[in-house]
Enzyme design. Sequence first.
Site, short mmCIF file in Angstrom:
data_model
loop_
_atom_site.label_atom_id
_atom_site.label_comp_id
_atom_site.label_asym_id
_atom_site.label_seq_id
_atom_site.Cartn_x
_atom_site.Cartn_y
_atom_site.Cartn_z
N ASN A 1 0.86 -1.19 0.00
CA ASN A 1 0.00 0.00 0.00
C ASN A 1 0.89 1.24 0.00
OD1 ASN A 1 -1.86 2.00 0.45
ND2 ASN A 1 -2.40 1.35 2.53
N LYS B 1 0.00 4.21 -0.19
CA LYS B 1 -0.70 5.37 0.42
C LYS B 1 -0.51 6.60 -0.46
CE LYS B 1 0.12 3.23 4.85
NZ LYS B 1 -0.08 3.33 6.29
N HIS C 1 -9.49 0.49 4.58
CA HIS C 1 -8.23 0.72 5.31
C HIS C 1 -8.52 1.63 6.51
CE1 HIS C 1 -4.22 2.12 6.27
NE2 HIS C 1 -3.78 1.04 5.65
N GLU D 1 -7.08 4.08 7.67
CA GLU D 1 -6.96 5.53 7.41
C GLU D 1 -8.22 6.06 6.73
OE1 GLU D 1 -3.17 5.24 5.44
OE2 GLU D 1 -2.29 4.62 7.36
N GLU E 1 -5.40 -5.69 10.29
CA GLU E 1 -4.39 -4.66 10.56
C GLU E 1 -4.73 -3.94 11.86
OE1 GLU E 1 -2.38 -3.27 6.78
OE2 GLU E 1 -4.28 -2.23 6.77
N GLY F 1 2.08 1.81 10.79
CA GLY F 1 2.96 2.98 10.68
C GLY F 1 3.63 3.38 11.99
N SER G 1 3.35 -2.51 10.38
CA SER G 1 4.80 -2.45 10.61
C SER G 1 5.54 -3.73 10.23
CB SER G 1 5.09 -2.05 12.07
OG SER G 1 4.58 -0.75 12.33
C1 PEP Z 1 -0.86 -0.24 5.95
O1 PEP Z 1 -0.96 0.93 5.68
O2 PEP Z 1 -1.71 -1.04 5.54
C2 PEP Z 1 0.26 -0.66 6.80
C3 PEP Z 1 0.24 -1.88 7.28
O3 PEP Z 1 1.25 0.25 7.04
P1 PEP Z 1 2.69 -0.03 7.73
O4 PEP Z 1 3.23 -1.29 7.11
O5 PEP Z 1 3.52 1.17 7.40
O6 PEP Z 1 2.43 -0.21 9.18
#
Ligand code: PEP
Length: 247
Positions: free
Chosen positions: A10, A12, A94, A96, A164, A170, A210
């Site tokens: 992703n 973003k 997601h 976000e 997630e 993040g 992460s």
């Molecule tokens: C994501 O945005 O789906 C995500 C898992 O981000 P990160 O790997 O940066 O934690």
Amino acid sequence: MTRNFFIGGNWKMNGSVAEVNKLVELLNNIDVPANTEVVVAPPALYIDRVNQAVKKEIKVAAQNTYIKASGAYTGELSPQMLKDLGVNWVILGHSERREYFKESDELVGQKTRFALDAGVSVIACIGEKLEEREKNITNDVVARQMKAIANEINDWTNVVVAYEPVWAIGTGKVATPDQAQEVHHFLRKWLAENVSAEAAEKTRILYGGSVNGGNCKDLATKPDIDGFLVGGACLKPEFADIVRSRQ
Ligand code: PEP
């Protein structure tokens, strides 16, 4: 059990023409294992460019679509438009989108149905916030999010679930392999009890939060972890290690 491993990237809201070109070069140099599917989601503006330049083993996704095919919905994008460009995946729900754009469980369910009906496969994201984990209601939260999707669809063949935990996205704070496995196992049981034994057996459940080149191999050993949705690390060379984490 023959679930192919699945790695989503992703991007973003990151990138520029120069960076996109570099990322495509990085992707084209990855030796994708035969049992692994790779899908990357650039910002909408770059989807077509990436789709045309990336090698065919790697597929492209949008980060969001709406519940209408076309019309007066300024700023939105439809799954039909993705199909028009030969793009067959979308990330929906997601955290976000849920947090900053106030997407409800119901809207995520509707978006999932609309995309699937248009022939676009869905990476459906769910996950609890830190305060929900601390209150011990993680399972309730993810079950509620799954139910909102199950209320809209019967066939999960073209859905990949991404678990997630919001506190891990993040933040550099990855769930331990045991913490992730525990929720993945719950989700598979939920699918068995609320959808079908077949959906439970076949639906890929990804972990996201992460994931990086250093922790992916341990997470990948868990029986109910079928891959990853990767944010930050998918913009770096270590994405190649993540793609190859099940080898
Ligand atoms: C994501 O945005 O789906 C995500 C898992 O981000 P990160 O790997 O940066 O934690």
